[in-house]
Write a protein that holds these residues in place. Structure first.
Motif, PDB file in Angstrom:
ATOM      1  N   GLY A 164      -6.318  -1.200   3.416  1.00  0.00           N
ATOM      2  CA  GLY A 164      -7.390  -0.135   3.300  1.00  0.00           C
ATOM      3  C   GLY A 164      -6.741   1.106   2.365  1.00  0.00           C
ATOM      4  O   GLY A 164      -7.130   2.135   2.588  1.00  0.00           O
ATOM      5  N   GLY A 165      -5.862   0.402   1.374  1.00  0.00           N
ATOM      6  CA  GLY A 165      -5.429   1.420   0.414  1.00  0.00           C
ATOM      7  C   GLY A 165      -4.258   2.310   0.653  1.00  0.00           C
ATOM      8  O   GLY A 165      -3.890   2.900   0.114  1.00  0.00           O
ATOM      9  N   LYS A 166      -3.629   1.903   1.857  1.00  0.00           N
ATOM     10  CA  LYS A 166      -2.471   2.691   2.427  1.00  0.00           C
ATOM     11  C   LYS A 166      -1.137   2.063   1.959  1.00  0.00           C
ATOM     12  O   LYS A 166      -1.156   0.819   1.707  1.00  0.00           O
ATOM     13  N   GLY A 167      -0.019   2.812   1.804  1.00  0.00           N
ATOM     14  CA  GLY A 167       1.064   2.221   1.140  1.00  0.00           C
ATOM     15  C   GLY A 167       0.910   1.697  -0.139  1.00  0.00           C
ATOM     16  O   GLY A 167       1.518   0.429  -0.392  1.00  0.00           O
ATOM     17  N   MET A 168       0.421   2.293  -0.999  1.00  0.00           N
ATOM     18  CA  MET A 168       0.275   1.934  -2.422  1.00  0.00           C
ATOM     19  C   MET A 168       0.632   2.953  -3.432  1.00  0.00           C
ATOM     20  O   MET A 168       0.106   4.035  -2.993  1.00  0.00           O
ATOM     21  N   ARG A 169       1.427   2.853  -4.469  1.00  0.00           N
ATOM     22  CA  ARG A 169       1.562   3.675  -5.059  1.00  0.00           C
ATOM     23  C   ARG A 169       1.627   3.167  -6.742  1.00  0.00           C
ATOM     24  O   ARG A 169       2.264   1.980  -6.990  1.00  0.00           O
ATOM     25  N   ARG A 170       1.057   3.774  -7.841  1.00  0.00           N
ATOM     26  CA  ARG A 170       1.197   3.402  -9.109  1.00  0.00           C
ATOM     27  C   ARG A 170       2.467   4.225  -9.737  1.00  0.00           C
ATOM     28  O   ARG A 170       2.487   5.240  -9.489  1.00  0.00           O
ATOM     29  N   VAL A 171       2.892   3.395 -10.310  1.00  0.00           N
ATOM     30  CA  VAL A 171       4.203   4.193 -11.122  1.00  0.00           C
ATOM     31  C   VAL A 171       4.274   3.862 -12.602  1.00  0.00           C
ATOM     32  O   VAL A 171       3.988   2.599 -13.133  1.00  0.00           O
ATOM     33  N   ASP A 172       4.187   4.825 -13.346  1.00  0.00           N
ATOM     34  CA  ASP A 172       4.058   4.545 -14.949  1.00  0.00           C
ATOM     35  C   ASP A 172       5.113   4.826 -15.812  1.00  0.00           C
ATOM     36  O   ASP A 172       5.296   4.507 -16.924  1.00  0.00           O
ATOM     37  N   ALA A 173       6.431   5.120 -15.058  1.00  0.00           N
ATOM     38  CA  ALA A 173       7.670   5.312 -15.911  1.00  0.00           C
ATOM     39  C   ALA A 173       8.784   5.044 -14.980  1.00  0.00           C
ATOM     40  O   ALA A 173       8.520   5.234 -13.752  1.00  0.00           O
TER      41      ALA A 173
END
Length: 663
Positions: A164-173
């Motif tokens: 359901g989209g929980k527990g997700m993180r995008r990291v760019d650096a």
């Protein structure tokens, strides 16, 4: 065949399952919380059992109560719908142990696909392509940082037990990784009781494509083609379609074959969905589509697959659960046309998509579309469950036709006073890039400002004013023959003068809580095509509306508070006339400006005898610690001025009087 089916779910999916069950002659049993006692799915069931109070954990998630209800009503099968307990392997085991038929995936398959890391490892072993990433057991922050650096940024951190989209993180650096990891783990622990994560390469131009699969107890597995679910907001699907735009036959064959291979790897039975992530930077290509996860249940968006294949997937579920083979072989399935589904939610896009709850006093769905809904007019949207009001499904012979049908359908939705995302959906479906198929998972976020724009629609304001004005015109005036001096015009300002144009009408109103003043004059040319025309000045400026059709008003007269509701392109507009206008002042017959409430005159900005324009500020009144600007209702002359700066005045005091004329 199953004879008696208990549906361990509510709302829209419960009604959907009941419809097919009735067609098959199967008795249906609803379970419901006390707050859902009057919901349509309860009334439509052959039998119903209350299983507890509103909180889901005390009702719809209480496995013991559901099994007790099944025993008490003589059910021989349980269908979990989607959500709640549909992917709970322990509940599936309990249903089977109780001697009941479980209309869902085998518990072993649910477990195998329930943890993302284990599922990806299993898919790799089965030869299904998976997204590059890290699935290791070593969860040390230092090891995860090293793996992220090796994968290359951007990278996606995902909870192993997420959904359901929980527990997700995008990291760019690299420098942002540690904080993102800590945040993701906290959310995962809170939502799933498991803070383990996996890492994936973040796809910069991603498309979310899923394949509907179906298996039976005889070892057969087929696919029913793909769906595109790329239009998402915060990882929640908004519009789904089938087939996927830009999908060529070779890529379709590859992705569908991979989905069947994935289902066979877990001995799958029943309805399931294999979800893939595609890098669409160079179009859809078989070598750039990777396994993401499997949903071991029926999906919310299953109607679009039904529309393009002509199959009833709930019927397939019930037949397979009863021990029958699949209703169709793979070579008997084909794609017919294009289908799209929009999820109509009780939420306010203009306020960050905050949920909107309350009674659905007015609810109108479009004609010609398939509607899957759990509510009816007069029902209530509560804060306890998912705020989806309905799914609106359309089909066309090609994608462009389907897109135009969808935009038209959601634009015809009428709901009040609960706010919905219908206008947002209408703008989304009508967007040129969407119609052209240029979609990816970031589409909505990139266009959010345009899609959630809530600027007033001039044609709606014009329609509201005209609708209100015509209420007050007598028959002669409405037919355009003459103006009656005794007409009950708004505020009594249609002045009666021989050999002179009628005085304008001042019409104060509120729209979306904001005060406005319209100054209205009948058009000298008279009515056109039987409809009276008006020259309007709104808040001191000439008002023009476009030539598009005016929206429809709800009801034949204003509501109890003097309000009317108008609908256009999915949006609901509320106008309140002659009540609590506040900042505009109180305007009475003859152009008199009255104090709208007790207060102190802060400033007087005109002199007696001065010429004023409609909307020009005359004076400022301070009341309730707020300054209220009182303005001229029309062009004219300050015939009388009673206001004195610094004076304290009671409500209703005459402050000024404006007359038509020149200084």
């Amino acid at each position: 065949m199953i004879q008696s089916l208990l549906i361990a779910n509510r709302g829209e999916i419960a009604r959907r399952i009941m419809r097919t069950a009735r067609n098959l002659g199967i008795r249906t049993i609803a379970v419901h919380s006390d707050v859902d006692a009057t919901m349509p799915f309860v009334r439509e069931a052959d039998d119903a059992v209350c299983i507890g109070p509103a909180p889901a954990r005390e009702s719809y998630l209480d496995q013991a109560k559901i099994l007790a209800a099944a025993r008490a009503t003589g059910a021989d099968a349980i269908h979990p719908g989607y959500g709640f307990l549909s992917e709970n392997a322990d509940f599936a085991d309990a249903v089977i142990a109780a001697g009941l038929v479980w209309v869902g995936a085998p518990p072993a398959a649910i477990r195998a696909m329930g943890l993302k890391d284990a599922a990806k490892a299993l898919m790799t072993k089965a030869g299904v392509p998976v997204t590059p990433g890290y699935l290791g057991a070593d969860q040390a922050a230092e090891r995860l940082q090293e793996e992220a650096d090796a994968i290359g940024y951007p990278v996606l951190i995902k909870a192993v037990a997420g959904g359901g989209g929980k527990g997700m993180r995008r990291v760019d650096a690299p420098a942002a990784f540690a904080d993102a990891l800590a945040s993701c783990r906290r959310e995962a622990a809170s939502s799933f009781g498991d803070d383990r994560v996996l890492l994936e390469k973040y796809i910069l131009n991603p498309r979310h494509i899923e394949v509907q699969v179906f298996g039976d107890t005889h070892g057969n597995v087929v696919h029913l083609f793909e769906r595109d679910c790329s239009l998402q907001r915060r990882h929640q699907k908004v519009i789904e379609e089938a087939p996927a735009p830009g999908m060529d036959p070779a890529t379709r064959e590859a992705i569908c074959a991979a989905a069947v291979k994935a289902a066979k790897a877990v001995d799958y039975v029943g309805a399931g969905t294999i979800e893939f992530i595609a890098d669409a930077s160079e179009g859809l290509r078989a070598d750039r589509i990777w396994f993401m996860e499997m949903n071991t249940r029926l999906q919310v968006e299953h109607p679009v697959t039904e529309e393009i294949t002509g199959q009833d997937l709930v019927e397939w579920q019930l037949r397979v659960a009863s021990g029958e083979g699949l209703p169709k072989r793979q070579d008997e399935l084909s794609i017919r046309g294009w289908a799209m589904e929009a999820r109509l939610y009780a939420e306010d896009p203009a306020k960050g998509f905050l949920p909107s709850i309350g009674k659905l006093e007015h609810l109108h769905f479009p004609e010609g579309a398939r509607i899957e809904s759990g509510v009816i007019e007069g029902g209530t949207v509560t804060p306890f469950y998912d705020p989806m009001i309905a799914k609106i499904i359309v089909q066309g012979h090609d994608r462009e036709t389907a897109a135009h049908k969808l935009a038209a359908a959601v634009g015809e939705v009428q709901v009040f006073p609960v706010r919905t995302n219908a206008g947002f959906l209408a703008r989304l479906a009508a967007a040129s890039d969407f119609i052209a198929g240029r979609v990816d998972t970031g589409f909505i976020e990139r266009h959010l400002g345009t899609l959630t724009g809530d600027e007033a629609d001039p044609s709606v304001t014009a329609a509201a004013l005209s609708w209100r004005l015509e209420e007050f015109m007598d028959a002669d005036f409405a037919r355009g023959r003459t103006l009656s001096p005794w007409a009950n015009a708004p505020s009594g300002l249609f002045g009666f003068r021989l050999n002179a144009d009628p005085a304008p009408a001042s019409l104060p109103f509120r729209s979306e809580g904001q005060p406005h003043l319209a100054v209205v004059r009948p058009d000298k040319t008279g009515p056109a095509a039987g409809q009276w025309r008006w020259d309007i000045t709104l808040d001191g400026k000439a008002f023009e509306s476009d030539d598009s059709p005016w929206p429809s008003a709800h009801g034949d007269s204003p509501g109890r508070d003097g309000s009317i509701f108008l609908f256009r392109k999915g949006e609901a507009y509320r106008f309140t006339f002659g009540a609590d206008i506040g900042a505009l002042g109180a305007i009475s017959a003859g152009g008199s400006i009255l104090a709208p409430m007790p207060g102190r005159i802060v400033s007087v900005e005109v002199e007696e005898g001065a010429a004023v324009s409609a909307g020009q500020r005359l004076l400022v009144l301070e009341a309730m610690k707020m300054e209220q600007a009182l303005i001229a209702p029309f062009d004219g002359v300050v015939a009388e001025l009673k206001a004195v700066a610094g004076a304290q005045v009671p409500e209703g005091t005459l402050l000024a009087r404006i007359e038509i004329g020149e200084a």
